[in-house]
Design a protein around this motif. Structure first.
Motif, PDB file in Angstrom:
ATOM      1  N   LEU A  17       0.853  -1.173   0.000  1.00  0.00           N
ATOM      2  CA  LEU A  17       0.000   0.000   0.000  1.00  0.00           C
ATOM      3  C   LEU A  17       0.890   1.224   0.000  1.00  0.00           C
ATOM      4  O   LEU A  17       1.850   1.302   0.773  1.00  0.00           O
ATOM      5  N   ARG A  18       0.586   2.156  -0.903  1.00  0.00           N
ATOM      6  CA  ARG A  18       1.330   3.413  -0.905  1.00  0.00           C
ATOM      7  C   ARG A  18       0.340   4.573  -0.789  1.00  0.00           C
ATOM      8  O   ARG A  18      -0.604   4.663  -1.581  1.00  0.00           O
ATOM      9  N   CYS A  19       0.569   5.423   0.201  1.00  0.00           N
ATOM     10  CA  CYS A  19      -0.278   6.604   0.360  1.00  0.00           C
ATOM     11  C   CYS A  19       0.549   7.821  -0.046  1.00  0.00           C
ATOM     12  O   CYS A  19       1.631   8.039   0.504  1.00  0.00           O
ATOM     13  N   ARG A  20       0.060   8.577  -1.007  1.00  0.00           N
ATOM     14  CA  ARG A  20       0.843   9.734  -1.474  1.00  0.00           C
ATOM     15  C   ARG A  20       0.732  10.889  -0.486  1.00  0.00           C
ATOM     16  O   ARG A  20      -0.164  10.897   0.368  1.00  0.00           O
ATOM     17  N   PRO A  21       1.619  11.900  -0.613  1.00  0.00           N
ATOM     18  CA  PRO A  21       1.476  13.084   0.249  1.00  0.00           C
ATOM     19  C   PRO A  21       0.258  13.902  -0.184  1.00  0.00           C
ATOM     20  O   PRO A  21      -0.276  13.690  -1.280  1.00  0.00           O
ATOM     21  N   PHE A  22      -0.148  14.850   0.656  1.00  0.00           N
ATOM     22  CA  PHE A  22      -1.212  15.774   0.267  1.00  0.00           C
ATOM     23  C   PHE A  22      -0.758  16.560  -0.952  1.00  0.00           C
ATOM     24  O   PHE A  22       0.411  16.952  -1.050  1.00  0.00           O
ATOM     25  N   GLY A  98      -5.432   1.716  -8.227  1.00  0.00           N
ATOM     26  CA  GLY A  98      -5.937   2.768  -7.336  1.00  0.00           C
ATOM     27  C   GLY A  98      -6.710   3.825  -8.098  1.00  0.00           C
ATOM     28  O   GLY A  98      -6.745   3.838  -9.337  1.00  0.00           O
ATOM     29  N   GLN A  99      -7.300   4.719  -7.328  1.00  0.00           N
ATOM     30  CA  GLN A  99      -8.084   5.810  -7.903  1.00  0.00           C
ATOM     31  C   GLN A  99      -7.170   6.731  -8.727  1.00  0.00           C
ATOM     32  O   GLN A  99      -5.994   6.902  -8.380  1.00  0.00           O
ATOM     33  N   THR A 100      -7.722   7.321  -9.775  1.00  0.00           N
ATOM     34  CA  THR A 100      -6.951   8.285 -10.579  1.00  0.00           C
ATOM     35  C   THR A 100      -6.464   9.419  -9.670  1.00  0.00           C
ATOM     36  O   THR A 100      -7.213   9.902  -8.815  1.00  0.00           O
ATOM     37  N   GLY A 101      -5.199   9.787  -9.852  1.00  0.00           N
ATOM     38  CA  GLY A 101      -4.648  10.897  -9.073  1.00  0.00           C
ATOM     39  C   GLY A 101      -3.992  10.463  -7.771  1.00  0.00           C
ATOM     40  O   GLY A 101      -3.578  11.299  -6.975  1.00  0.00           O
ATOM     41  N   THR A 102      -3.867   9.145  -7.555  1.00  0.00           N
ATOM     42  CA  THR A 102      -3.282   8.696  -6.287  1.00  0.00           C
ATOM     43  C   THR A 102      -1.823   8.244  -6.435  1.00  0.00           C
ATOM     44  O   THR A 102      -1.191   7.880  -5.433  1.00  0.00           O
ATOM     45  N   GLY A 103      -1.283   8.266  -7.665  1.00  0.00           N
ATOM     46  CA  GLY A 103       0.141   7.993  -7.813  1.00  0.00           C
ATOM     47  C   GLY A 103       0.503   6.694  -8.510  1.00  0.00           C
ATOM     48  O   GLY A 103       1.625   6.209  -8.353  1.00  0.00           O
ATOM     49  N   LYS A 104      -0.400   6.154  -9.335  1.00  0.00           N
ATOM     50  CA  LYS A 104      -0.060   4.909 -10.055  1.00  0.00           C
ATOM     51  C   LYS A 104       1.071   5.175 -11.055  1.00  0.00           C
ATOM     52  O   LYS A 104       2.064   4.457 -11.077  1.00  0.00           O
ATOM     53  N   THR A 105       0.896   6.215 -11.863  1.00  0.00           N
ATOM     54  CA  THR A 105       1.913   6.506 -12.878  1.00  0.00           C
ATOM     55  C   THR A 105       3.188   7.028 -12.219  1.00  0.00           C
ATOM     56  O   THR A 105       4.292   6.683 -12.636  1.00  0.00           O
ATOM     57  N   TYR A 106       3.028   7.815 -11.173  1.00  0.00           N
ATOM     58  CA  TYR A 106       4.202   8.304 -10.433  1.00  0.00           C
ATOM     59  C   TYR A 106       4.999   7.098  -9.926  1.00  0.00           C
ATOM     60  O   TYR A 106       6.217   7.045 -10.021  1.00  0.00           O
ATOM     61  N   THR A 107       4.289   6.104  -9.383  1.00  0.00           N
ATOM     62  CA  THR A 107       4.968   4.920  -8.846  1.00  0.00           C
ATOM     63  C   THR A 107       5.607   4.103  -9.964  1.00  0.00           C
ATOM     64  O   THR A 107       6.755   3.680  -9.852  1.00  0.00           O
TER      65      THR A 107
HETATM   66  P1  ADP Z   1      -2.483   8.329 -11.238  1.00  0.00           P
HETATM   67  O1  ADP Z   1      -1.531   7.710 -12.212  1.00  0.00           O
HETATM   68  O2  ADP Z   1      -2.907   7.381 -10.160  1.00  0.00           O
HETATM   69  O3  ADP Z   1      -3.634   9.003 -11.892  1.00  0.00           O
HETATM   70  P2  ADP Z   1      -0.349  10.228 -10.805  1.00  0.00           P
HETATM   71  O4  ADP Z   1       0.785   9.282 -10.766  1.00  0.00           O
HETATM   72  O5  ADP Z   1      -0.542  11.008 -12.060  1.00  0.00           O
HETATM   73  O6  ADP Z   1      -1.709   9.499 -10.429  1.00  0.00           O
HETATM   74  O7  ADP Z   1      -0.197  11.202  -9.545  1.00  0.00           O
HETATM   75  C1  ADP Z   1      -0.991  12.360  -9.354  1.00  0.00           C
HETATM   76  C2  ADP Z   1      -0.098  13.491  -8.840  1.00  0.00           C
HETATM   77  O8  ADP Z   1       0.397  13.203  -7.534  1.00  0.00           O
HETATM   78  C3  ADP Z   1       1.115  13.744  -9.708  1.00  0.00           C
HETATM   79  O9  ADP Z   1       1.348  15.129  -9.763  1.00  0.00           O
HETATM   80  C4  ADP Z   1       2.241  13.048  -8.950  1.00  0.00           C
HETATM   81  O10 ADP Z   1       3.492  13.657  -9.209  1.00  0.00           O
HETATM   82  C5  ADP Z   1       1.822  13.215  -7.494  1.00  0.00           C
HETATM   83  N1  ADP Z   1       2.244  12.079  -6.669  1.00  0.00           N
HETATM   84  C6  ADP Z   1       1.674  10.857  -6.668  1.00  0.00           C
HETATM   85  N2  ADP Z   1       2.262  10.050  -5.771  1.00  0.00           N
HETATM   86  C7  ADP Z   1       3.247  10.765  -5.200  1.00  0.00           C
HETATM   87  C8  ADP Z   1       4.235  10.483  -4.186  1.00  0.00           C
HETATM   88  N3  ADP Z   1       4.297   9.282  -3.595  1.00  0.00           N
HETATM   89  N4  ADP Z   1       5.097  11.471  -3.853  1.00  0.00           N
HETATM   90  C9  ADP Z   1       5.026  12.683  -4.442  1.00  0.00           C
HETATM   91  N5  ADP Z   1       4.117  13.009  -5.404  1.00  0.00           N
HETATM   92  C10 ADP Z   1       3.243  12.077  -5.777  1.00  0.00           C
END
Ligand code: ADP
Length: 368
Positions: A17-22, A98-107
Motif C-alpha cells: 500500500l502506498r499513500c501519497r502526500p497531500f 488505485g483511484q486516478t490521481g493517487t500515484g499509479k503513474t508516479y509509482t
Molecule cells: P495516477 O496515475 O494514479 O492518476 P499520478 O501518478 O498522475 O496518479 O499522480 C498524481 C499526482 O500526484 C502527480 O502530480 C504526482 O506527481 C503526485 N504524486 C503521486 N504520488 C506521489 C508520491 N508518492 N510522492 C510525491 N508526489 C506524488
C-alpha cells in the motif's frame, strides 16, 4: 539446447500500500487527513465519522509506504527481489491499482527521462519502478559472463482494444481509426500464456535503448489520447520485458533461463464504481469495468481456490494469465490519497487490494 531449473516456493502474492502526500490543492483547502500509515506495523488506519461516531478501520498489508517514502525506498524494499526472480527465470507481474490521481503513474514511471539523469548515468530520485527495473536488469546482465537477450513490448488496453505503443508507423487519426477496426487479436501460445498477433517486439541491448522506447511509447499514448479524445485514466498500460539468459551448468549442460516481467499501470479504480455511465461513454465504462472487475474475480477465485479461474473473461486477465496465480510472482501496489474527499474510493481500493493478500501460489517448478 536443454536445461532444468527448479525452485520450490510457496509465497503469497505481495500486496503493498502506498499513500501519497497531500497535493498542493489539498493543502490549500486544509483537507482533513483520513489515512494514517504505520510503515513498521504494516498497518493503514482509515478514520471515518458515521452518524457522529468515530470509527477506525485498520488494514494490514505486506508492506506499507507512507507519504514520506521515496521512490528508491519502495523499489529497494519491494521490487529488487522481484526483478531478481525474473533474472532467475521466473514470470512476475507488478501492477499499480488505485483511484486516478493517487500515484499509479508516479509509482510505475516517475521521472523516466534519461536526459535528467546524473553525471554518472544514475537515475534521478523521482524515477519510478520501470526505469529502475530496466537499470537493475542491465546492470546485472552486463556484470555477468553469460549470453543474454532482452525484448520489450509496450501496449495499451482501452475499451478491450489493444494499441501497440511501439508500432513503428506514425500516428494519425485515420490510421488509429483504421487500426481500431482491425484489432490486434490474442492467440493462445500453447504454454499457458497468450500472444498478441502483430505486436511489435523490440530487441534491446542497453538500458538507454529501453528508455527511448518508453518515451516513444508514452508519446504515442498521449497523441492517441488527444486524437481520439480518450482519457488516460480509463486505459491500462502494459510494459513487458522478456529476458533469455544462456548459462552453462557445472555438468556442462546448456541452460536457458527465460523470465518475463509485466509492469501494469491499471485504469483508475473509480471506473469500477461508475458503471452507470452516461451516453457515449457507456460502452467504454462497461469495457473498463470488465477488465478491472474480471481482474478482481480472478483474484477472488485464486484466493478461494476455486476450480474455475475466469481468466478468459477479459483481455487484461488473458494477457496476465501467465502472471497471476500458478507458479508466478505477483506484486500489487495499491495507491491511495490521504485526504477525506477520496475516502470512499480509498476504502474500495483497500478492500480490493486486501482480498488479494490471501492468494497462495503453487510451489515453483520451472522446467525448460
Ligand atoms: P495516477 O496515475 O494514479 O492518476 P499520478 O501518478 O498522475 O496518479 O499522480 C498524481 C499526482 O500526484 C502527480 O502530480 C504526482 O506527481 C503526485 N504524486 C503521486 N504520488 C506521489 C508520491 N508518492 N510522492 C510525491 N508526489 C506524488
Amino acid at each position: 539446447m536443454s536445461g532444468r531449473h527448479e525452485k520450490e516456493k510457496g509465497v503469497n502474492v505481495q500486496v503493498l500500500l502506498r499513500c501519497r502526500p497531500f497535493s498542493d490543492e489539498e493543502l490549500r483547502s486544509n483537507a482533513p487527513q483520513v489515512v494514517t500509515c504505520n510503515d513498521y506495523s504494516r498497518e493503514v488506519t482509515v478514520s471515518q465519522n458515521i452518524a457522529g461516531k468515530h470509527f477506525d478501520r485498520v488494514f494490514t498489508f505486506d508492506k506499507v509506504f507512507g507519504p514520506s517514502a521515496k521512490q528508491k525506498d519502495l523499489y529497494d524494499q519491494a521490487v529488487v527481489p522481484i526483478v531478481n526472480e525474473v533474472l532467475e527465470g521466473f514470470n512476475c507481474t507488478i501492477f499499480a491499482y488505485g483511484q486516478t490521481g493517487t500515484g499509479k503513474t508516479y509509482t510505475m514511471e516517475g521521472e523516466c527521462k534519461r536526459s535528467k539523469s546524473g553525471p554518472n548515468g544514475e537515475l534521478p530520485p523521482e524515477a519510478g519502478v520501470i526505469p529502475r527495473t530496466v537499470q537493475q536488469i542491465f546492470d546485472t546482465l552486463e556484470g555477468q559472463n553469460a549470453e543474454y537477450s532482452v525484448k520489450v513490448t509496450f501496449l495499451e488496453l482501452y475499451n478491450e482494444e489493444i494499441t501497440d505503443l511501439l508500432a513503428p508507423e506514425e500516428i494519425t487519426k485515420v490510421a488509429l481509426e483504421e487500426k481500431q477496426k482491425k484489432q490486434l487479436p490474442l492467440m493462445e501460445d500453447g504454454k499457458g500464456g497468450v500472444l498478441v498477433r502483430g505486436l511489435e517486439e523490440e530487441i534491446v541491448t542497453s538500458a538507454s535503448e529501453i528508455f527511448s522506447l518508453l518515451e516513444r511509447g508514452s508519446a504515442k499514448r498521449r497523441t492517441a489520447e488527444t486524437l481520439l479524445n480518450k482519457q488516460s485514466s480509463r486505459s491500462h498500460s502494459l510494459f513487458s520485458i522478456t529476458i533469455h539468459i544462456k548459462e552453462a551448468t557445472p555438468e556442462g549442460e546448456e541452460l536457458i533461463k527465460c523470465g518475463k516481467l509485466n509492469l501494469v499501470d491499471l485504469a483508475g479504480s473509480e471506473n469500477i464504481s461508475r458503471s452507470g455511465a452516461r451516453e457515449g461513454r457507456a460502452r467504454e465504462a462497461g469495457e473498463i469495468n470488465k477488465s478491472l472487475l474480471t481482474l478482481g474475480r480472478v483474484i477472488n477465485a485464486l484466493v478461494e481456490h476455486l476450480g474455475h479461474i475466469p481468466y478468459r473473461d477479459s483481455k487484461l486477465t488473458r494477457l496476465l494469465r501467465d502472471s497471476l496465480g500458478g507458479r508466478t510472482k505477483t506484486c500489487i501496489i495499491a495507491t491511495v490519497s490521504p485526504a477525506v474527499h477520496c475516502l470512499e474510493e480509498t476504502l474500495s481500493t483497500l478492500d480490493y487490494a486486501h482480498r488479494a493478500k490471501n492468494i497462495k501460489n503453487k510451489p515453483e517448478v520451472n522446467q525448460k
